[in-house]
Design a protein around this motif. Structure first.
Motif, PDB file in Angstrom:
ATOM      1  N   VAL A  50      61.340  67.490  12.214  1.00 20.81           N
ATOM      2  CA  VAL A  50      61.501  68.798  12.838  1.00 20.81           C
ATOM      3  C   VAL A  50      62.172  68.600  14.190  1.00 20.81           C
ATOM      4  CG1 VAL A  50      59.155  68.744  13.806  1.00 20.81           C
ATOM      5  CG2 VAL A  50      60.315  70.922  13.559  1.00 20.81           C
ATOM      6  N   THR A  51      63.112  69.490  14.511  1.00 23.86           N
ATOM      7  CA  THR A  51      63.798  69.439  15.810  1.00 23.86           C
ATOM      8  C   THR A  51      63.734  70.814  16.455  1.00 23.86           C
ATOM      9  OG1 THR A  51      65.987  70.011  14.934  1.00 23.86           O
ATOM     10  CG2 THR A  51      65.416  67.670  14.998  1.00 23.86           C
ATOM     11  N   TRP A  52      63.947  70.836  17.774  1.00 20.78           N
ATOM     12  CA  TRP A  52      64.005  72.091  18.521  1.00 20.78           C
ATOM     13  C   TRP A  52      64.794  71.859  19.797  1.00 20.78           C
ATOM     14  CZ3 TRP A  52      59.695  69.112  17.787  1.00 20.78           C
ATOM     15  CH2 TRP A  52      59.178  68.462  18.912  1.00 20.78           C
ATOM     16  N   ARG A  86      59.833  78.612  20.141  1.00 23.97           N
ATOM     17  CA  ARG A  86      61.153  77.983  20.046  1.00 23.97           C
ATOM     18  C   ARG A  86      61.536  77.940  18.589  1.00 23.97           C
ATOM     19  NH1 ARG A  86      61.029  73.184  23.521  1.00 23.97           N
ATOM     20  NH2 ARG A  86      60.184  73.900  25.468  1.00 23.97           N
ATOM     21  N   ARG A  87      62.807  78.019  18.319  1.00 24.66           N
ATOM     22  CA  ARG A  87      63.278  77.952  16.931  1.00 24.66           C
ATOM     23  C   ARG A  87      63.203  76.505  16.462  1.00 24.66           C
ATOM     24  NH1 ARG A  87      69.020  78.678  14.167  1.00 24.66           N
ATOM     25  NH2 ARG A  87      68.312  79.560  12.197  1.00 24.66           N
ATOM     26  N   LEU A  88      62.368  76.261  15.468  1.00 23.17           N
ATOM     27  CA  LEU A  88      62.201  74.923  14.911  1.00 23.17           C
ATOM     28  C   LEU A  88      63.069  74.799  13.666  1.00 23.17           C
ATOM     29  CD1 LEU A  88      58.297  74.765  14.977  1.00 23.17           C
ATOM     30  CD2 LEU A  88      59.869  73.958  16.738  1.00 23.17           C
ATOM     31  N   ALA A  89      63.773  73.697  13.547  1.00 22.21           N
ATOM     32  CA  ALA A  89      64.526  73.379  12.332  1.00 22.21           C
ATOM     33  C   ALA A  89      63.764  72.268  11.629  1.00 22.21           C
ATOM     34  CB  ALA A  89      65.939  72.932  12.671  1.00 22.21           C
ATOM     35  N   VAL A  90      63.311  72.538  10.407  1.00 25.12           N
ATOM     36  CA  VAL A  90      62.527  71.570   9.636  1.00 25.12           C
ATOM     37  C   VAL A  90      63.409  71.054   8.503  1.00 25.12           C
ATOM     38  CG1 VAL A  90      60.382  71.150   8.393  1.00 25.12           C
ATOM     39  CG2 VAL A  90      60.471  72.937  10.155  1.00 25.12           C
ATOM     40  N   PHE A  91      63.583  69.740   8.448  1.00 21.09           N
ATOM     41  CA  PHE A  91      64.479  69.103   7.483  1.00 21.09           C
ATOM     42  C   PHE A  91      63.689  68.237   6.512  1.00 21.09           C
ATOM     43  CE2 PHE A  91      66.803  69.707  11.398  1.00 21.09           C
ATOM     44  CZ  PHE A  91      68.020  70.206  10.979  1.00 21.09           C
ATOM     45  N   TYR A 104      64.031  77.209   8.862  1.00 24.81           N
ATOM     46  CA  TYR A 104      63.863  77.541  10.277  1.00 24.81           C
ATOM     47  C   TYR A 104      62.619  78.403  10.451  1.00 24.81           C
ATOM     48  CZ  TYR A 104      68.599  75.835  10.489  1.00 24.81           C
ATOM     49  OH  TYR A 104      69.706  75.040  10.384  1.00 24.81           O
ATOM     50  N   VAL A 105      61.865  78.127  11.499  1.00 24.55           N
ATOM     51  CA  VAL A 105      60.641  78.875  11.768  1.00 24.55           C
ATOM     52  C   VAL A 105      60.430  78.934  13.279  1.00 24.55           C
ATOM     53  CG1 VAL A 105      59.168  76.829  11.535  1.00 24.55           C
ATOM     54  CG2 VAL A 105      58.191  79.101  11.183  1.00 24.55           C
ATOM     55  N   THR A 106      59.908  80.056  13.756  1.00 28.92           N
ATOM     56  CA  THR A 106      59.522  80.211  15.155  1.00 28.92           C
ATOM     57  C   THR A 106      58.067  80.630  15.189  1.00 28.92           C
ATOM     58  OG1 THR A 106      61.765  80.893  15.777  1.00 28.92           O
ATOM     59  CG2 THR A 106      60.001  81.409  17.330  1.00 28.92           C
ATOM     60  N   LEU A 107      57.239  79.864  15.886  1.00 25.58           N
ATOM     61  CA  LEU A 107      55.827  80.187  16.005  1.00 25.58           C
ATOM     62  C   LEU A 107      55.617  81.047  17.237  1.00 25.58           C
ATOM     63  CD1 LEU A 107      54.340  76.674  15.192  1.00 25.58           C
ATOM     64  CD2 LEU A 107      54.893  78.533  13.634  1.00 25.58           C
ATOM     65  N   GLY A 108      54.869  82.112  17.082  1.00 27.04           N
ATOM     66  CA  GLY A 108      54.612  83.026  18.188  1.00 27.04           C
ATOM     67  C   GLY A 108      53.743  82.397  19.264  1.00 27.04           C
ATOM     68  N   LEU A 118      59.837  74.093   1.949  1.00 28.98           N
ATOM     69  CA  LEU A 118      61.210  73.611   1.780  1.00 28.98           C
ATOM     70  C   LEU A 118      61.457  73.305   0.307  1.00 28.98           C
ATOM     71  CD1 LEU A 118      60.586  71.331   4.693  1.00 28.98           C
ATOM     72  CD2 LEU A 118      62.697  72.598   4.694  1.00 28.98           C
ATOM     73  N   VAL A 119      62.532  73.840  -0.238  1.00 32.44           N
ATOM     74  CA  VAL A 119      62.926  73.546  -1.608  1.00 32.44           C
ATOM     75  C   VAL A 119      64.097  72.575  -1.537  1.00 32.44           C
ATOM     76  CG1 VAL A 119      63.755  74.462  -3.800  1.00 32.44           C
ATOM     77  CG2 VAL A 119      62.167  75.808  -2.407  1.00 32.44           C
ATOM     78  N   VAL A 120      63.863  71.319  -1.915  1.00 35.81           N
ATOM     79  CA  VAL A 120      64.925  70.312  -1.855  1.00 35.81           C
ATOM     80  C   VAL A 120      65.778  70.402  -3.113  1.00 35.81           C
ATOM     81  CG1 VAL A 120      63.701  68.714  -0.325  1.00 35.81           C
ATOM     82  CG2 VAL A 120      63.418  68.498  -2.788  1.00 35.81           C
ATOM     83  N   GLN A 121      67.076  70.255  -2.907  1.00 31.53           N
ATOM     84  CA  GLN A 121      68.031  70.330  -4.022  1.00 31.53           C
ATOM     85  C   GLN A 121      68.975  69.157  -3.949  1.00 31.53           C
ATOM     86  OE1 GLN A 121      69.756  74.202  -3.404  1.00 31.53           O
ATOM     87  NE2 GLN A 121      68.147  75.183  -4.579  1.00 31.53           N
TER      88      GLN A 121
END
Length: 126
Positions: A50-52, A86-91, A104-108, A118-121
């Motif tokens: 996860v990055t932000w 903060r907008r989190l990018a989860v990979f 992408y998720v933002t926690l209040g 996450l659906v991996v393809q």
């Protein structure tokens, strides 16, 4: 009938219990739980992170947490100490076949626990 007492733990208390000594949670950080899927079935992957963006804005770099060893066999993972608001990018990536996903998720501000799926393809080659 007998009286049954139910004690409900706060979200922050539950998050602290999960994270233990791994990370200190406070009013600015949270617990992020997730699951990786292939189609509709939970599935393990080899790499999740996860990055932000850092608070300094553009050009100030980014924060990052990487899950060593990937997900559990059932695709579940947990990150302790991710920032709130903060907008989190989860990979997710599976090195076995190159399957990837990002969400992408933002926690209040009042959210001690958040979730992501996450659906991996597998990449399609022309």
């Amino acid at each position: 009938p007998p009286l049954v007492e139910v004690v409900v733990e706060s979200a922050m208390g539950a998050a602290q219990r999960v994270c233990g000594r791994v990370a200190t949670l406070d009013s600015r950080t949270a617990l992020l739980v997730g699951t990786t899927f292939r189609d509709t079935m939970p599935a393990a992957v080899s790499d999740v992170w996860v990055t932000w963006p850092n608070e300094g804005g553009a050009g100030s770099g980014e924060g990052k947490l990487r899950l060593v060893g990937g997900t559990r066999e059932d695709g579940r993972f947990v990150f302790c100490g991710v920032p709130r608001q903060r907008r989190l990018a989860v990979f997710a990536r599976d090195d076995r076949d190159g399957a990837t996903s990002v969400a992408y998720v933002t926690l209040g501000g009042g959210q001690a626990i958040g979730g992501v799926a996450l659906v991996v393809q597998t990449p399609v080659t022309p």
